[in-house]
Write a protein that holds these residues in place. Structure first.
Motif, PDB file in Angstrom:
ATOM      1  N   UNK A  65       0.843  -1.200   0.000  1.00 51.99           N
ATOM      2  CA  UNK A  65       0.000   0.000   0.000  1.00 51.99           C
ATOM      3  C   UNK A  65       0.876   1.248   0.000  1.00 51.99           C
ATOM      4  N   UNK A  66       1.962   1.207   0.749  1.00 51.65           N
ATOM      5  CA  UNK A  66       2.886   2.340   0.749  1.00 51.65           C
ATOM      6  C   UNK A  66       3.572   2.496  -0.603  1.00 51.65           C
ATOM      7  N   UNK A  67       3.878   1.367  -1.256  1.00 52.79           N
ATOM      8  CA  UNK A  67       4.515   1.437  -2.578  1.00 52.79           C
ATOM      9  C   UNK A  67       3.637   2.207  -3.554  1.00 52.79           C
ATOM     10  N   UNK A 121      10.385   2.187   5.392  1.00 54.39           N
ATOM     11  CA  UNK A 121       9.323   1.398   6.015  1.00 54.39           C
ATOM     12  C   UNK A 121       8.719   0.398   5.042  1.00 54.39           C
ATOM     13  N   UNK A 122       8.757   0.706   3.742  1.00 53.00           N
ATOM     14  CA  UNK A 122       8.353  -0.281   2.736  1.00 53.00           C
ATOM     15  C   UNK A 122       9.201  -1.536   2.875  1.00 53.00           C
ATOM     16  N   UNK A 153       2.558   2.399   9.026  1.00 50.59           N
ATOM     17  CA  UNK A 153       2.230   2.715   7.629  1.00 50.59           C
ATOM     18  C   UNK A 153       1.719   4.143   7.490  1.00 50.59           C
ATOM     19  N   UNK A 154       0.817   4.541   8.363  1.00 53.29           N
ATOM     20  CA  UNK A 154       0.220   5.876   8.271  1.00 53.29           C
ATOM     21  C   UNK A 154       1.237   6.957   8.649  1.00 53.29           C
ATOM     22  N   UNK A 155       1.904   6.770   9.776  1.00 54.99           N
ATOM     23  CA  UNK A 155       2.818   7.805  10.255  1.00 54.99           C
ATOM     24  C   UNK A 155       4.046   7.948   9.359  1.00 54.99           C
ATOM     25  N   UNK A 156       4.437   6.872   8.671  1.00 54.77           N
ATOM     26  CA  UNK A 156       5.616   6.935   7.802  1.00 54.77           C
ATOM     27  C   UNK A 156       5.443   7.944   6.677  1.00 54.77           C
ATOM     28  N   UNK A 201       4.013   2.942  17.575  1.00 53.58           N
ATOM     29  CA  UNK A 201       3.606   1.664  16.988  1.00 53.58           C
ATOM     30  C   UNK A 201       4.764   0.686  16.821  1.00 53.58           C
ATOM     31  N   UNK A 202       5.967   1.211  16.599  1.00 54.01           N
ATOM     32  CA  UNK A 202       7.129   0.321  16.514  1.00 54.01           C
ATOM     33  C   UNK A 202       7.380  -0.352  17.859  1.00 54.01           C
TER      34      UNK A 202
END
Length: 702
Positions: free
Chosen positions: A248-250, A299-300, A335-338, A369-370
Motif C-alpha cells: 500500500x505504501x509502494x 518502512x516499505x 504505515x500511516x505515520x511513515x 507503533x514500533x
C-alpha cells in the motif's frame, strides 16, 4: 549521421580507467561462464521454458533471490572500498595529503558512495523482499497464484533491467553519478553533472521503480481477492499483513518517485528548469519530492521484515503471536505515520520552527507503533519454549541493533540536536542500524526460516551461526565507531581528513569490521553449499520441519507448481496449527484447475523498456522511439492474446500428488547441530574436490 545513429556515444565512453576495465571484465566473464555451462549441459531450452518465461511466483521469487544475492556482493564491494579509502586517506598535520591521500580520487569516491546506496536499497533489499513476498504470500493465504501472473513476470524483468542499467556504466560511460544516492539537486543537474552518470541513475531507478509499482498493485489485489475460504482479513498471517502494508505504501509513494525522476530527466534532456539554480528552478522542491518517497521507502522495506519476525518468534516460541490485534494496529500505525515524517531529513534547510516542530513530533510518534510491535514479540517469547535456531538468532540480533538505531533516531528527531548531528556519521550509523538490523536481518531470518520450503532441505545450522556472529561483531566494529565519529564532527561522504582530528583509528576499525561482515556474507554462501552437500540428511520429508503455524507449511517442500491440490478452509488465525492438532487435512477430492501458461512477453516488454532507457541516456532518438513503440505494440498483442491458460485435470493432479513421497507429519528430522558439517570439514571436502579436478578425475557427486 553518426549522431543520429549512436547519439552521444563515442570512443571515450569505452572503459579506460582501472575500475571500469575491471568491472567490464567481471560483467563479461560471468555471462560467458554461464553460457559455457549451459552449452555444456544443453540447458538453454530448460532454462527458457522452466525459469526465464515462468509465471510461477515461487520460481520468480527464487530468481529475485539470485539477482539480489549477486547485487549484495556488488554493493558490499563498494562498501569495503569506501571503508578502505577512509582508513588510508589521512593527511599530515600540515594539511599535505601526499601518498596518504588513499587510493581513490574524490570524484571516484563519490561515485562509489552513490552506487552503494542505490544498489543496497533498490536492488538488494527490494529484491530480497519481493522474492520473499512472491514465494510465501500466495502460500500463506491459500492461493495457487497471483492475481496477474503476467504482471508478476513483467515486474521482475523490469527489475532486472534496472540491475543491468545500474552496472552498464562500466562498459559504456566510464563514470557513475556522484551526487549522492538520491542525486540531490542541483548537483544532479547538467550544470554540475554533465556526464551520463546521472542519466544511468535516473533510468535504472525509473525502470525498476515502475516494475515495483506494477508488482505492488498485483500483490494487493492477490491479498484482497484470493484468500482461502474463511480467511478474513483479521485471520491473515502477520507476514501477509506486513506485505500488504508495504505494498500500500509502494502505490502511495512510488508514483512520486516516477514523477520526480521524469522532471529531472526533462531538465537534463529537454533543458527545462524544474530544479536548476536559475531560470525559476527550485532545488528544494526536488528535496521535498524525493524524500516524500525516500523516507517511506525505509518502512516499505522494514514492514515485511517485521512480518517475518512475527512468524519466526511465534514458531520458535511455540506460541501464538501475543495480542494479534495490537500487532496489526502497530503495522498500520507505522504505515500511516511513515507518510508524515519526510521533512526531518532537512530540518537544517530553513523550513521554520513550526514546520520542524510538527515533523519532529511525528517522528517521535512513529516510535509508538514500533514499540507496540517490539513489546508484542517480547510478550510472545514470555514463558515460551524457545528454540534458538538461526532464524531466532537473527531476530535477537535485530532487537539489539534496531533498538540502538531507534534510540539514535529519537535523538535526531529533535530539531536542535539534528542541527548539530545532521550530515554527520551519526546519521549514517543510525540509518544502517535500522536498515541492516531491521531489513537485512529480517531477510536473513526469513530465508533461513523458509529455506526448507524453497529447496526441500534445511540449512546447515552450525555454519549459519558462524555467519550470524560475524555479522553481529562486524556490524558493531563498523557502525558503533560511526556514532562516536559523528559526535566528534566527522561528516558523511568524506574521502579524506586531517591526521590531527584523531579519527583514523576509528576508520581503521570500521574497515576491519567491514571485512568481518564480508566474512559473514561468504559464510552464508558456504552455508548454502554445505547444506547442498548434506541435503540427504537435512531433507524435509514432512513439509513442516519447524512445527509451523501458517498455511505455507501445509504443502510439500518444495511445493508443487499449483501450490494446493485442494484449497484449504480456514477457521482460525493459525490455520495450519489448527488443522494439525484439531482434525487434520480432509480426504482429497481433486478437481480440474486452470493454470497460467508460461510467457516470454515480460522479457520482451522489459527489453524494449531497457532499450528506450538506454537511448534516453545516450540521446539516441530513433532507438527510444523504437523502444516506446515496442512497449505499446507488445502490450497490445499480449492484451488480445486469449490463449494464456491451460487446464490441469483432476487425474493429473492425483497422479502428481500420489507420486510425491511424503512421510507422516509426526516424523522428526534428525538435525542435531553436532552432525552439521563444520567449516573445517567443508574446506577439506572442497580442497579434495579441487584436487580431483586438477588430476583429471571425475567430478564428485555432492
Amino acid at each position: 549521421m553518426r549522431e543520429f545513429l549512436i547519439g552521444k556515444l563515442n570512443l571515450e565512453a569505452l572503459p579506460h580507467e582501472w575500475f571500469t576495465i575491471g568491472g567490464t571484465i567481471g560483467f563479461v566473464i560471468l555471462p560467458l561462464v554461464a553460457v559455457a555451462v549451459l552449452i555444456r549441459i544443453k540447458g538453454w531450452k530448460w532454462l527458457w521454458g522452466e525459469w526465464l518465461t515462468s509465471v510461477d511466483p515461487k520460481k520468480i521469487g527464487i530468481m529475485y533471490f539470485i539477482v539480489a544475492g549477486f547485487m549484495l556482493i556488488r554493493g558490499g564491494m563498494d562498501a569495503i572500498m569506501i571503508w578502505l579509502q577512509q582508513a588510508m586517506a589521512t593527511s599530515s598535520s600540515h594539511g599535505h595529503l601526499g601518498a596518504a591521500h588513499g587510493y581513490l580520487s574524490a570524484d571516484h569516491f563519490q561515485q562509489i558512495f552513490t552506487a552503494h546506496g542505490n544498489i543496497m536499497v533498490f536492488f538488494v533489499a527490494m529484491g530480497f523482499v519481493f522474492g520473499l513476498i512472491n514465494y510465501i504470500v500466495p502460500l500463506q493465504i491459500g492461493a495457487r497464484d497471483l492475481a496477474s501472473p503476467f504482471l508478476n513476470t513483467l515486474g521482475f524483468w523490469l527489475y532486472v533491467g534496472g540491475v543491468i542499467m545500474v552496472n552498464l556504466f562500466f562498459a559504456l560511460g566510464g563514470q557513475y553519478a556522484a551526487a549522492g544516492w538520491l542525486a540531490v539537486a542541483p548537483l544532479s543537474e547538467l550544470q554540475f553533472s554533465p556526464g551520463v552518470g546521472i542519466d544511468y541513475w535516473i533510468w535504472s531507478l525509473q525502470i525498476a521503480g515502475i516494475g515495483t509499482t506494477l508488482a505492488a498493485i498485483n500483490f494487493i489485489m492477490t491479498i484482497i481477492k484470493m484468500r482461502a475460504p474463511g480467511m478474513t482479513i483479521w485471520k491473515m498471517p502477520m507476514f501477509t499483513w506486513g506485505s500488504l502494508c508495504s505494498m500500500v505504501m509502494v502505490i502511495s509513494v512510488f508514483p512520486l518517485l516516477t514523477a520526480t525522476l521524469f522532471l529531472l530527466f526533462f531538465d537534463r534532456y529537454f533543458g527545462f528548469h524544474f530544479f536548476t539554480t536559475g531560470f525559476g528552478g527550485n532545488a528544494m522542491m526536488y528535496t521535498n519530492l524525493i524524500w516524500m518517497w525516500g523516507h517511506p521507502e525505509v518502512y516499505i522495506l522494514v514492514l515485511p521484515a517485521f512480518g517475518v519476525f512475527s512468524e519466526v518468534v511465534a514458531t520458535f516460541s511455540r506460541k501464538p503471536i501475543a495480542s494479534y490485534g495490537s500487532q496489526v494496529v502497530g503495522m498500520l500505525g507505522v504505515t500511516v505515520l511513515a507518510l508524515s515524517v519526510w521533512l526531518h531529513h532537512f530540518f537544517t534547510m530553513g523550513a521554520g520552527a513550526d514546520v520542524n516542530a510538527f515533523f519532529g513530533t511525528m517522528t517521535l510518534f512513529i516510535g509508538i507503533p514500533t514499540a507496540v510491535l517490539m513489546f508484542g514479540w517480547i510478550a510472545t517469547m514470555y514463558k515460551g519454549r524457545i528454540r534458538f535456531k538461526t532464524p531466532m538468532l537473527w531476530f535477537l540480533g535485530f532487537v539489539a541493533l534496531f533498538t540502538i538505531g531507534g534510540i539514535a533516531g529519537m535523538v535526531l528527531a529533535i530539531p536542535p540536536a539534528d542541527f548539530q548531528l545532521h550530515n554527520s556519521l551519526f546519521l549514517v550509523a543510525h540509518f544502517h542500524s535500522n536498515v541492516i538490523g531491521g531489513v537485512l536481518f529480517g531477510i536473513f531470518a526469513g530465508i533461513s526460516y523458509w529455506f526448507s520450503k524453497f529447496s526441500g532441505f534445511k540449512l546447515n545450522e552450525r555454519i549459519g551461526r558462524y555467519a550470524f556472529w560475524c555479522w553481529i561483531v562486524g556490524f558493531c566494529m563498523s557502525f558503533i565507531p560511526m556514532y562516536i565519529l559523528g559526535l566528534m564532527g566527522a561528516t558523511r561522504r568524506l574521502d579524506h581528513y586531517n591526521a590531527s582530528t584523531g579519527w583514523q583509528p576509528f576508520y581503521i576499525t570500521m574497515f576491519i569490521g567491514g571485512l568481518v561482515i564480508a566474512t559473514g556474507v561468504a559464510l552464508q554462501f558456504v552455508q548454502i553449499f554445505a547444506s547442498i552437500m548434506q541435503k540427504r540428511r537435512l531433507r524435509d520429508t514432512t513439509g513442516d520441519p519447524w512445527d509451523g503455524r501458517t498455511l505455507e507449511w501445509a504443502t510439500a517442500s518444495p511445493p508443487p507448481f499449483y501450490n494446493f491440490a485442494i484449497i484449504p478452509k480456514v477457521t482460525t488465525r493459525d490455520a495450519f496449527y489448527e488443522i494439525k492438532h484439531h482434525g487434520g487435512l480432509p480426504k482429497p477430492k481433486y478437481e480440474d484447475i486452470l493454470m497460467p501458461k508460461n510467457t516470454g512477453w515480460g522479457i520482451y516488454i522489459a527489453g524494449f523498456a531497457f532499450a528506450a532507457c538506454f537511448a534516453f541516456v545516450w540521446h539516441i532518438t530513433w532507438l527510444w522511439v523504437v523502444g516506446l513503440l515496442g512497449i505499446i505494440v507488445s502490450l497490445i498483442i499480449r492484451t488480445f492474446n486469449e490463449d494464456t491458460e491451460y487446464t490441469l485435470t483432476a487425474a493429473e493432479i492425483e497422479k502428481i500428488e500420489n507420486s510425491r513421497t511424503r512421510s507422516p507429519r509426526a516424523t522428526k528430522i534428525n538435525h542435531d547441530d553436532d552432525e552439521d558439517m563444520g567449516l573445517w570439514e567443508f574446506i577439506k571436502v572442497v580442497v579434495k574436490w579441487a584436487l580431483d579436478v586438477v588430476r583429471n578425475k571425475k567430478w564428485r557427486s555432492w
